[in-house]
Design a protein around this motif. Sequence first.
Motif, mmCIF file in Angstrom:
data_model
loop_
_atom_site.group_PDB
_atom_site.id
_atom_site.type_symbol
_atom_site.label_atom_id
_atom_site.label_comp_id
_atom_site.label_asym_id
_atom_site.label_seq_id
_atom_site.Cartn_x
_atom_site.Cartn_y
_atom_site.Cartn_z
ATOM 1 N N TYR A 105 0.836 -1.208 0.000
ATOM 2 C CA TYR A 105 0.000 0.000 0.000
ATOM 3 C C TYR A 105 0.864 1.249 0.000
ATOM 4 O O TYR A 105 0.605 2.202 -0.752
ATOM 5 N N GLU A 159 2.467 1.764 -3.393
ATOM 6 C CA GLU A 159 1.520 2.290 -4.376
ATOM 7 C C GLU A 159 1.148 3.731 -4.084
ATOM 8 O O GLU A 159 0.865 4.505 -5.003
ATOM 9 N N THR A 164 -10.817 -1.323 5.645
ATOM 10 C CA THR A 164 -11.949 -1.943 4.951
ATOM 11 C C THR A 164 -13.246 -1.240 5.332
ATOM 12 O O THR A 164 -13.322 -0.522 6.330
ATOM 13 N N GLU A 202 -10.408 0.574 1.313
ATOM 14 C CA GLU A 202 -11.236 -0.237 0.423
ATOM 15 C C GLU A 202 -12.282 0.620 -0.291
ATOM 16 O O GLU A 202 -12.511 0.466 -1.494
ATOM 17 N N GLU A 207 -12.197 3.863 -0.907
ATOM 18 C CA GLU A 207 -11.638 4.926 -1.745
ATOM 19 C C GLU A 207 -10.774 4.420 -2.889
ATOM 20 O O GLU A 207 -10.519 5.150 -3.854
ATOM 21 N N GLU A 208 -10.321 3.163 -2.782
ATOM 22 C CA GLU A 208 -9.300 2.679 -3.717
ATOM 23 C C GLU A 208 -9.741 2.738 -5.175
ATOM 24 O O GLU A 208 -8.974 3.102 -6.055
ATOM 25 N N GLY A 209 -10.976 2.377 -5.451
ATOM 26 C CA GLY A 209 -11.423 2.329 -6.838
ATOM 27 C C GLY A 209 -12.104 3.590 -7.313
ATOM 28 O O GLY A 209 -12.613 3.635 -8.450
ATOM 29 N N ASP A 210 -12.130 4.620 -6.485
ATOM 30 C CA ASP A 210 -12.835 5.857 -6.817
ATOM 31 C C ASP A 210 -11.842 6.896 -7.317
ATOM 32 O O ASP A 210 -11.017 7.391 -6.542
ATOM 33 N N PRO A 211 -11.890 7.259 -8.585
ATOM 34 C CA PRO A 211 -10.905 8.217 -9.116
ATOM 35 C C PRO A 211 -11.018 9.606 -8.504
ATOM 36 O O PRO A 211 -10.078 10.408 -8.609
ATOM 37 N N SER A 244 -11.619 10.096 -5.203
ATOM 38 C CA SER A 244 -11.399 9.999 -3.762
ATOM 39 C C SER A 244 -10.149 10.766 -3.347
ATOM 40 O O SER A 244 -9.283 11.092 -4.169
ATOM 41 N N SER A 300 -7.053 8.715 -4.172
ATOM 42 C CA SER A 300 -6.633 8.839 -5.568
ATOM 43 C C SER A 300 -5.943 10.175 -5.811
ATOM 44 O O SER A 300 -4.969 10.255 -6.576
ATOM 45 N N ARG A 303 -2.369 9.864 -4.401
ATOM 46 C CA ARG A 303 -1.541 9.003 -5.248
ATOM 47 C C ARG A 303 -1.124 9.728 -6.526
ATOM 48 O O ARG A 303 0.034 9.642 -6.957
#
Length: 558
Positions: free
Chosen positions: A55, A58, A441, A468, A470-474, A476, A479, A482
């Motif tokens: 994590y 990344e 999570t 969990e 926020e990971e797939g939300d562009p 967030s 994101s 990152r």
Amino acid sequence: MQGRTTGTDERAEVLGVDPTWWRQAAVYQIYPRSFADANGDGLGDLPGITSRVPYLRELGIDAVWLSPFYPSALADGGYDVDDYRNVDPRLGTLEDFDEMAAALHAAGIRIIVDIVPNHSSDRHEWFVEALASPKGSAARNRYIFRDGLGENGEIAPADWTSAFGGPAWQAVGDGQWYMHYFATEQPDFNWDNPEVRADFVKTLRFWSDRGVDGFRIDVAHGLAKKFGDTLPSQAELDALPKDGGHPLWDRDEVHDIYAEWRAVFNSYDPPRTAVAEAWVDAARRPRYASPEGLGQAFNFDLLEAEFDADEFRTIVADNLALAEASGSSTTWVLSNHDVVRHPSRYGLPRRSSKTIKHGAEWLLSGGTEPELDRELGLRRARAASLFMLGLPGSAYIYQGEELGLHEVADIPDSERQDPSFFRNPGVDIGRDGCRVPIPWTRAGSSFGFGAGDAHLPQPSWFGASSVEAEEGDPDSTLSLYRRAFALRRELQGAETLEWVETGRADVLHYVRPNGWHVLLNFGAEPFELPTGDVLVSSVAQGAGILAPESAAWVRAAA
């Protein structure tokens, strides 16, 4: 025995050999007891950190700073250290530390560890020996003992107040008292004692030999102390200027200690780095950050500022000038383990409740008065963070801010742990609200922190702010961080910027030497962006428009 965790050549291949890596590093602060719990006992640990290295890789940070993980009774969250050259058995072992260090280094992440030199724990073997030894003994001389006043020494040597409330002197039963500027369980060292100095050199070498890349120095301005035969009163202490001759703070001779430490750091290849936690007048900060001293010093000015364009611009300009004077790079901080998280600070009325420090009135109300505007606070926090990450210098990020976490304000009194809460009931609520274990999570007894409950209670809203979720939300906050960290690596180079006048007092605009434009709109009206590609923005922007209370990085058109 340098580079113990990995071979020297292997580390150089992964991390590079740049001795100035720290000058513009993105450093992620981990509060180990609240990051990840590998064994399910409710307390974060070193194997938990190791499990989350993917994590961290990344995320895109350059280094982690570990708050204390040493053996401790936790009278002050681990800043009461029993043994400076070991690991708290509840958090792991030295072998676990080596495994963690190897995993971080293999991921290209350096390690900074906290050193707490102003005071030890009252369980430290030296202090146990001091209490068992007579007045005037060599054991007591490692700490600050004084005879009490009165016929039998029954009155404290002075009326000094500790940082956590209550008296700063504690009787030991034989007419003597010891000084503890912080908790009673944290006796202050006597840094005039050569034995103390030699032991900390040993500690610095111990961790450097295990592969540590740098050190964060707690209360760096407090080590050197000088008292006369008659101690001043608290009122007299408060009235004295902190200009190098104060009995307790920022004495000039503290830099003799750091010159000795610098010789230790420079004996390694690459040299170990250090950053001072020194709450001193800005004009005195450069000496801590000089190449002859620790090399870098925290700048807390943005952390203490309102969400205000004029304050931000003045702070940036002043601290870049200070960095140039010291030969170091500046540091930027918006949140850490001692203060209210900045999404909550920015969501409260201006100056309404002394929200920065842990004695905030807002927290005393359980976080209900005044009412927190969570959406406003997060929007401003995202904008301020993006603005800060574009600045030259090092950026220090506190765990969970990449998730946009707010302060946990409504912890029941029965669940609190911070000594400042217990020593100042009704006055100081403590720092537990920013130290609650972070959520990994959406669900679970501790939102993925561990297999069981966490050592501080987590609120129900944590699930929506978890990794969990926020990971797939562009869009967030995770994101956003990152993306900013990835782009930030392209900003490395000259530690300068050029201000661009915007014609509006509530919009800041600067340009970095590579031509990138960074803008922050503090106002309620949109602002026209320069022509070019928007690389990252804190909110979704209309074409060519910087939304109110938002920030963006723009690569200007050729």
